[in-house]
Enzyme design. Sequence first.
Site, PDB file in Angstrom:
ATOM      1  N   ALA A 198     -11.426 -11.718  20.936  1.00  0.00           N
ATOM      2  CA  ALA A 198     -10.723 -12.227  19.754  1.00  0.00           C
ATOM      3  C   ALA A 198     -11.430 -13.395  19.070  1.00  0.00           C
ATOM      4  O   ALA A 198     -11.220 -13.635  17.886  1.00  0.00           O
ATOM      5  CB  ALA A 198      -9.302 -12.628  20.140  1.00  0.00           C
TER       6      ALA A 198
ATOM      7  N   ARG B 216     -26.042  -5.409  24.283  1.00  0.00           N
ATOM      8  CA  ARG B 216     -27.303  -5.127  24.964  1.00  0.00           C
ATOM      9  C   ARG B 216     -28.231  -6.326  24.821  1.00  0.00           C
ATOM     10  O   ARG B 216     -28.565  -6.720  23.711  1.00  0.00           O
ATOM     11  CB  ARG B 216     -27.930  -3.878  24.343  1.00  0.00           C
TER      12      ARG B 216
ATOM     13  N   ARG C 227     -30.400   0.951  29.156  1.00  0.00           N
ATOM     14  CA  ARG C 227     -29.129   1.558  28.738  1.00  0.00           C
ATOM     15  C   ARG C 227     -28.173   1.737  29.928  1.00  0.00           C
ATOM     16  O   ARG C 227     -26.970   1.539  29.812  1.00  0.00           O
ATOM     17  CB  ARG C 227     -29.405   2.900  28.057  1.00  0.00           C
TER      18      ARG C 227
ATOM     19  N   ASN D 218     -20.400  -2.351  30.805  1.00  0.00           N
ATOM     20  CA  ASN D 218     -19.222  -2.019  30.010  1.00  0.00           C
ATOM     21  C   ASN D 218     -18.215  -1.196  30.797  1.00  0.00           C
ATOM     22  O   ASN D 218     -17.007  -1.318  30.579  1.00  0.00           O
ATOM     23  CB  ASN D 218     -19.627  -1.331  28.710  1.00  0.00           C
TER      24      ASN D 218
ATOM     25  N   GLN E  62      -9.742  -2.906  31.721  1.00  0.00           N
ATOM     26  CA  GLN E  62      -8.819  -2.912  30.582  1.00  0.00           C
ATOM     27  C   GLN E  62      -7.963  -1.649  30.562  1.00  0.00           C
ATOM     28  O   GLN E  62      -6.765  -1.705  30.247  1.00  0.00           O
ATOM     29  CB  GLN E  62      -9.594  -3.103  29.279  1.00  0.00           C
TER      30      GLN E  62
ATOM     31  N   VAL F   1     -13.570  -0.484  19.689  1.00  0.00           N
ATOM     32  CA  VAL F   1     -14.578  -0.875  18.700  1.00  0.00           C
ATOM     33  C   VAL F   1     -15.876  -1.262  19.409  1.00  0.00           C
ATOM     34  O   VAL F   1     -16.970  -1.000  18.921  1.00  0.00           O
ATOM     35  CB  VAL F   1     -14.054  -2.059  17.848  1.00  0.00           C
TER      36      VAL F   1
ATOM     37  N   HIS G 253     -20.565   7.368  17.968  1.00  0.00           N
ATOM     38  CA  HIS G 253     -20.839   6.231  17.083  1.00  0.00           C
ATOM     39  C   HIS G 253     -22.188   5.656  17.503  1.00  0.00           C
ATOM     40  O   HIS G 253     -22.289   4.719  18.296  1.00  0.00           O
ATOM     41  CB  HIS G 253     -19.742   5.165  17.191  1.00  0.00           C
TER      42      HIS G 253
END
Length: 328
Positions: A13, A95, A101, A108, A115, A132, A190
């Site tokens: 945030a 990154r 990668r 993540n 989460q 996002v 994406h």
Amino acid sequence: MSKKPVRVAVTGAAGQIGYALLFRIASGEMLGKDQPVILQLLEIPDEKAQNALKGVIMELEDCAFPLLAGIEAHSDPMTAFKDTDYALLVGARPRGPGMERADLLAANAQIFTAQGKALNAVASRNVKVLVVGNPANTNAYIAMKSAPDLPAKNFTAMLRLDHNRAASQLAAKGGFKVGDIKKLTVWGNHSPTMYADYRFATVDGKSVKDAINDQAWNKDVFLPTVGKRGAAIIAARGLSSAASAANAAIDHMRDWALGSKGEWVTMGVPSNGEYGIPAGIVFGFPVTTENGEYKIVEGLAIDAFSQECIDKTLAELQGEQDGVKHLL
């Protein structure tokens, strides 16, 4: 009668995207000018990040938004996601220099597993989740897999930035007003492999493809420009796209919550086997939305070039998914 406030959780945030996003949510741009919101803001439990979050909260207070019914600061997803109706998962591990990668996926996976589990435990059972933070499709897949008690369809990834970028490039090329372009879509991940597809797009009922009529431009200019736009912005600004990403998140959530009025929009959603995409993969599809639900537009013809593009972005997504399966 005034509406009951809804709870909107935002992670990361105090970051750049968060800063571009929160004031617009609080002003009613995402859920409507009659819908009060309670913001439940999550940042990492680091002193600097929590202080930055305090500063953002002071600014939100100083805007005196009539629709802002409450603000909470959190460092633990188990409290940040309590009873939340909407969750925008913006925070992710970027990154770093020299980072492989696989390392990025692993870092993540840790964040989005935690989460997903927290959403599963404490969020509203109808929570609408938008991921996002990149790699967005795979992070959404991880969160979804970590929340077995929530409907898989409630987990989505943001492809709207690619969609909006594509619309803007088409408008510039064809001399159209960007708001007049209908039936545009973006397939897949994406990432630079996404496939922005304007074969069905129209302006005032006329075909955009026929108006542009330039397959070489499509292949050699349009698709690379849209695919590499994020990198071009980093090169120019020294920072990744934040305001445009926040804008796309608002668009995605607004359409999902309030309906797209029959228009096509692009969302990354779990496949049920549509267009040959294996079930469960979070993939960009054309959708329409109403009454808080999205529906994939089915029955579109896929030509050889489009199939090649879809196969390429699917292969990348499957590779990412295979890279995190052992972590779930």
